[in-house]
Design an enzyme around this catalytic site. Structure first.
Site, mmCIF file in Angstrom:
data_model
loop_
_atom_site.group_PDB
_atom_site.id
_atom_site.type_symbol
_atom_site.label_atom_id
_atom_site.label_comp_id
_atom_site.label_asym_id
_atom_site.label_seq_id
_atom_site.Cartn_x
_atom_site.Cartn_y
_atom_site.Cartn_z
ATOM 1 N N ASP A 50 3.147 -15.203 2.218
ATOM 2 C CA ASP A 50 2.275 -13.827 2.916
ATOM 3 C C ASP A 50 1.076 -15.027 2.496
ATOM 4 O OD1 ASP A 50 3.939 -12.705 3.523
ATOM 5 O OD2 ASP A 50 4.147 -11.476 1.865
ATOM 6 N N GLN A 92 10.163 -16.184 10.204
ATOM 7 C CA GLN A 92 9.109 -16.586 9.473
ATOM 8 C C GLN A 92 9.641 -17.190 8.540
ATOM 9 O OE1 GLN A 92 5.526 -14.358 10.774
ATOM 10 N NE2 GLN A 92 7.533 -13.316 12.034
ATOM 11 N N ASP A 143 -1.045 -14.419 0.172
ATOM 12 C CA ASP A 143 -1.771 -13.388 -0.228
ATOM 13 C C ASP A 143 -2.197 -14.123 -1.910
ATOM 14 O OD1 ASP A 143 0.648 -12.860 -1.049
ATOM 15 O OD2 ASP A 143 0.417 -10.620 -0.494
ATOM 16 N N MET A 150 4.371 -12.302 10.521
ATOM 17 C CA MET A 150 4.838 -11.539 8.964
ATOM 18 C C MET A 150 2.935 -11.122 8.118
ATOM 19 S SD MET A 150 7.929 -11.831 7.489
ATOM 20 C CE MET A 150 9.756 -10.500 7.979
ATOM 21 N N LYS A 173 -7.930 -11.840 32.508
ATOM 22 C CA LYS A 173 -7.441 -11.635 33.580
ATOM 23 C C LYS A 173 -7.430 -11.598 35.002
ATOM 24 C CE LYS A 173 -3.529 -11.875 32.503
ATOM 25 N NZ LYS A 173 -2.799 -12.934 33.247
ATOM 26 N N ASP A 218 3.093 -10.916 -5.713
ATOM 27 C CA ASP A 218 2.221 -10.348 -6.722
ATOM 28 C C ASP A 218 2.901 -9.311 -7.202
ATOM 29 O OD1 ASP A 218 2.358 -9.227 -4.273
ATOM 30 O OD2 ASP A 218 0.288 -8.394 -4.602
ATOM 31 N N GLY A 219 4.131 -8.785 -6.365
ATOM 32 C CA GLY A 219 5.039 -7.375 -6.938
ATOM 33 C C GLY A 219 6.043 -8.019 -8.642
ATOM 34 N N ALA A 267 12.275 -28.250 -9.693
ATOM 35 C CA ALA A 267 11.619 -28.913 -10.662
ATOM 36 C C ALA A 267 11.384 -27.966 -11.936
ATOM 37 C CB ALA A 267 9.864 -28.931 -10.444
ATOM 38 N N VAL A 268 11.537 -27.104 -11.740
ATOM 39 C CA VAL A 268 11.953 -26.394 -13.191
ATOM 40 C C VAL A 268 12.529 -27.308 -13.903
ATOM 41 C CG1 VAL A 268 12.552 -24.178 -14.397
ATOM 42 C CG2 VAL A 268 11.020 -24.253 -12.325
ATOM 43 N N ARG A 311 14.704 -7.117 -3.727
ATOM 44 C CA ARG A 311 13.901 -6.198 -4.798
ATOM 45 C C ARG A 311 14.406 -4.836 -5.176
ATOM 46 N NH1 ARG A 311 9.481 -7.864 -1.148
ATOM 47 N NH2 ARG A 311 10.061 -9.017 1.335
ATOM 48 N N GLY A 319 10.304 -11.795 -1.475
ATOM 49 C CA GLY A 319 10.487 -12.152 -0.419
ATOM 50 C C GLY A 319 10.854 -13.164 -0.472
ATOM 51 N N GLU A 344 1.535 -7.770 11.391
ATOM 52 C CA GLU A 344 2.770 -6.252 10.666
ATOM 53 C C GLU A 344 1.807 -5.292 9.816
ATOM 54 O OE1 GLU A 344 6.167 -7.077 8.745
ATOM 55 O OE2 GLU A 344 4.912 -7.650 7.286
ATOM 56 N N THR A 389 5.773 -17.126 -2.324
ATOM 57 C CA THR A 389 5.519 -16.441 -1.084
ATOM 58 C C THR A 389 4.664 -16.456 0.198
ATOM 59 O OG1 THR A 389 4.318 -13.600 -0.505
ATOM 60 C CG2 THR A 389 3.228 -14.986 -1.707
HETATM 61 P P1 ADP Z 1 6.281 -9.722 -3.798
HETATM 62 O O1 ADP Z 1 7.268 -10.443 -5.194
HETATM 63 O O2 ADP Z 1 7.038 -10.456 -3.025
HETATM 64 O O3 ADP Z 1 5.740 -9.303 -3.707
HETATM 65 P P2 ADP Z 1 7.921 -7.494 -4.201
HETATM 66 O O4 ADP Z 1 6.670 -6.610 -3.990
HETATM 67 O O5 ADP Z 1 8.952 -6.474 -3.337
HETATM 68 O O6 ADP Z 1 7.443 -8.482 -4.082
HETATM 69 O O7 ADP Z 1 8.712 -7.150 -5.904
HETATM 70 C C1 ADP Z 1 9.423 -7.512 -6.380
HETATM 71 C C2 ADP Z 1 9.701 -7.195 -7.541
HETATM 72 O O8 ADP Z 1 9.471 -6.788 -8.287
HETATM 73 C C3 ADP Z 1 9.929 -5.511 -7.443
HETATM 74 O O9 ADP Z 1 11.749 -5.680 -6.087
HETATM 75 C C4 ADP Z 1 10.678 -4.880 -8.317
HETATM 76 O O10 ADP Z 1 11.452 -5.148 -8.664
HETATM 77 C C5 ADP Z 1 9.480 -5.769 -9.568
HETATM 78 N N1 ADP Z 1 7.958 -5.415 -9.215
HETATM 79 C C6 ADP Z 1 7.219 -5.426 -8.346
HETATM 80 N N2 ADP Z 1 6.447 -4.462 -8.893
HETATM 81 C C7 ADP Z 1 6.669 -3.604 -10.554
HETATM 82 C C8 ADP Z 1 6.364 -3.137 -11.064
HETATM 83 N N3 ADP Z 1 4.911 -2.182 -10.820
HETATM 84 N N4 ADP Z 1 7.112 -2.786 -12.506
HETATM 85 C C9 ADP Z 1 7.861 -3.359 -12.785
HETATM 86 N N5 ADP Z 1 8.415 -4.558 -11.448
HETATM 87 C C10 ADP Z 1 8.229 -4.325 -10.657
HETATM 88 O O1 F6P Z 2 6.446 -10.491 1.043
HETATM 89 C C1 F6P Z 2 7.080 -11.786 2.388
HETATM 90 C C2 F6P Z 2 7.640 -10.668 3.219
HETATM 91 O O2 F6P Z 2 8.386 -11.445 4.397
HETATM 92 C C3 F6P Z 2 6.251 -10.174 3.847
HETATM 93 O O3 F6P Z 2 5.537 -10.855 4.731
HETATM 94 C C4 F6P Z 2 7.157 -9.109 4.999
HETATM 95 O O4 F6P Z 2 5.612 -7.503 5.382
HETATM 96 C C5 F6P Z 2 7.880 -8.934 3.839
HETATM 97 O O5 F6P Z 2 8.433 -9.847 2.822
HETATM 98 C C6 F6P Z 2 8.950 -7.978 5.070
HETATM 99 O O6 F6P Z 2 10.157 -7.843 3.477
HETATM 100 P P1 F6P Z 2 12.008 -7.520 3.888
HETATM 101 O O7 F6P Z 2 12.377 -8.865 4.638
HETATM 102 O O8 F6P Z 2 12.339 -6.951 2.913
HETATM 103 O O9 F6P Z 2 11.674 -6.702 4.948
#
Ligand code: ADP
Ligand code: F6P
Length: 338
Positions: free
Chosen positions: A131, A263, A133, A173, A219, A106-107, A25-26, A75, A14, A232, A129
């Site tokens: 979130d 958001q 989180d 969200m 109320k 974290d994904g 910055a990078v 994604r 996201g 959500e 992100t």
């Molecule tokens: P976020 O990084 O915001 O948590 P996602 O959970 O959708 O969002 O993860 C983003 C992308 O990271 C995924 O679409 C995928 O390309 C990669 N990814 C997530 N989990 C894994 C995993 N276990 N192994 C390899 N790539 C991953």
């Molecule tokens: O991780 C950010 C976020 O906006 C979450 O809050 C929400 O659940 C998700 O991404 C929505 O993802 P997408 O834009 O792929 O529907």
């Protein structure tokens, strides 16, 4: 002497306001050390399909105030497959990339860890992100802007809710965590904050009946608006489902409103711009001091480098004092209405 010549950079998952500030910055910090930055587009798809180009200083001028990400995000399910990881590795080797920086959640960091098994070069994660989180950083890039955006929207909803003495359910969200919901709920003086931290998803019937009693009591004792904010993914079909259930349970009419992707957009607030700038520079410094497999965080106003595996082990919980504050306010409000 550090031998880094060329690094890769991408944004993944996201998008979050402040990602552009981190890219800037990078790129600026890397150029300071004579390191070339190759930007990969559309998240990990850019690695898999080799969609990239060098990022110059002029590419990152005039972007600090823009939401979204100039590198685009996505994604990329293919990255979770061995084939995808091999293709990404092939690109990184072909493009002679020495290290990779990923801005995401974290994904995305799981993706970095998986990639590093095939491509054992230095990798650094920057937490971006809305979130908030991720553990081991007090804030993630984008969170502060997202909560301000939601607060502005709910302040507007409050005006129309007041005009009609209406009950609103506003869905926020946050994926599976309640940082946005609790912070926004408290800051908007929402009458109810419903999130994973205080709502038992295994006991929805009891939770709905508790809520409907509280709404009915409020109320009958005073007219006026009533705002329920909810996270959500708390209920299937979210705010719409809750509105239907409250109607079934006790004929309460509520107006559901899902704030959604509003958001995620908008110009980043100062806090996200400065956090992103500090983290982007710190990511280059970490690479210069031969750090690898790390997440850059900020704790107690100090930049920290956390091993990536530790960084994603736990989700950061919502501040207990914030949850307690909301519960105390709720109890005091109920008492004052008796
Ligand atoms: P976020 O990084 O915001 O948590 P996602 O959970 O959708 O969002 O993860 C983003 C992308 O990271 C995924 O679409 C995928 O390309 C990669 N990814 C997530 N989990 C894994 C995993 N276990 N192994 C390899 N790539 C991953
Ligand atoms: O991780 C950010 C976020 O906006 C979450 O809050 C929400 O659940 C998700 O991404 C929505 O993802 P997408 O834009 O792929 O529907």
């Amino acid at each position: 002497m550090n031998k880094l010549k060329r690094i890769g950079l991408l944004t993944s998952g996201g998008d979050a306001p402040g990602m552009n500030a981190a890219i800037r910055a990078v790129v600026l910090a890397a150029h300071h050390f004579d390191i070339e930055v190759i930007g990969f587009f559309h998240g990990y798809n850019g690695l898999i399909n080799d969609k990239s180009r060098p990022l110059t200083i002029s590419d990152v001028s005039g972007i600090i105030h823009r939401g979204g990400t100039i590198l685009k995000s996505a994604r990329c399910p293919e990255m979770k497959t061995t084939n995808g990881l091999i293709q990404a590795t092939t690109t990184l080797l072909k493009d002679k990339i020495d290290a990779l920086i990923v801005i995401g959640g974290d994904g995305s960091f799981n993706g970095l860890l998986a990639l590093n098994k095939h491509w054992p070069n230095p990798v650094i994660g920057i937490p971006g992100t809305i979130d908030n989180d991720l553990d081991n950083t007090d804030f993630t890039i984008g969170f502060s802007t997202a909560i301000n955006t939601a607060i502005e929207a709910i302040d507007k909803i409050r005006d129309t809710a007041d005009a009609f003495d209406r009950i609103f359910i506003v869905e926020l969200m946050g994926r599976h965590s309640g940082h946005i919901t609790f912070n926004v709920g408290v800051a908007c003086a929402a009458e109810q904050v419903l999130s994973f931290e205080n709502f038992d998803q295994n006991n929805i019937t009891d939770e709905i009946s508790k809520l409907s009693q509280a709404v009915q009591q409020a109320k009958t004792q005073h007219h006026g608006s009533y705002i329920i904010v909810m996270a959500e993914n708390l209920l299937p079909n979210g705010a719409n489902e809750l509105a239907i259930k409250l109607k079934e349970e006790s004929k309460i009419d509520c107006t559901p409103c899902t704030l959604g992707h509003i958001q995620r957009g908008g110009s980043p607030v100062a806090k996200d711009r400065t956090l992103a700038t500090k983290m982007g520079v710190a990511a280059i410094q970490a690479l210069m001091s031969e750090k690898t497999l790390s997440m850059i965080g900020e704790k107690d106003n100090k930049i920290v480098e956390i091993p990536l595996t530790d960084a994603i082990q736990h989700k950061k919980g919502v501040s207990e004092s914030l949850i307690a504050a909301q519960e105390n306010i709720l109890a005091l409000t109920a008492q004052s209405q008796c």
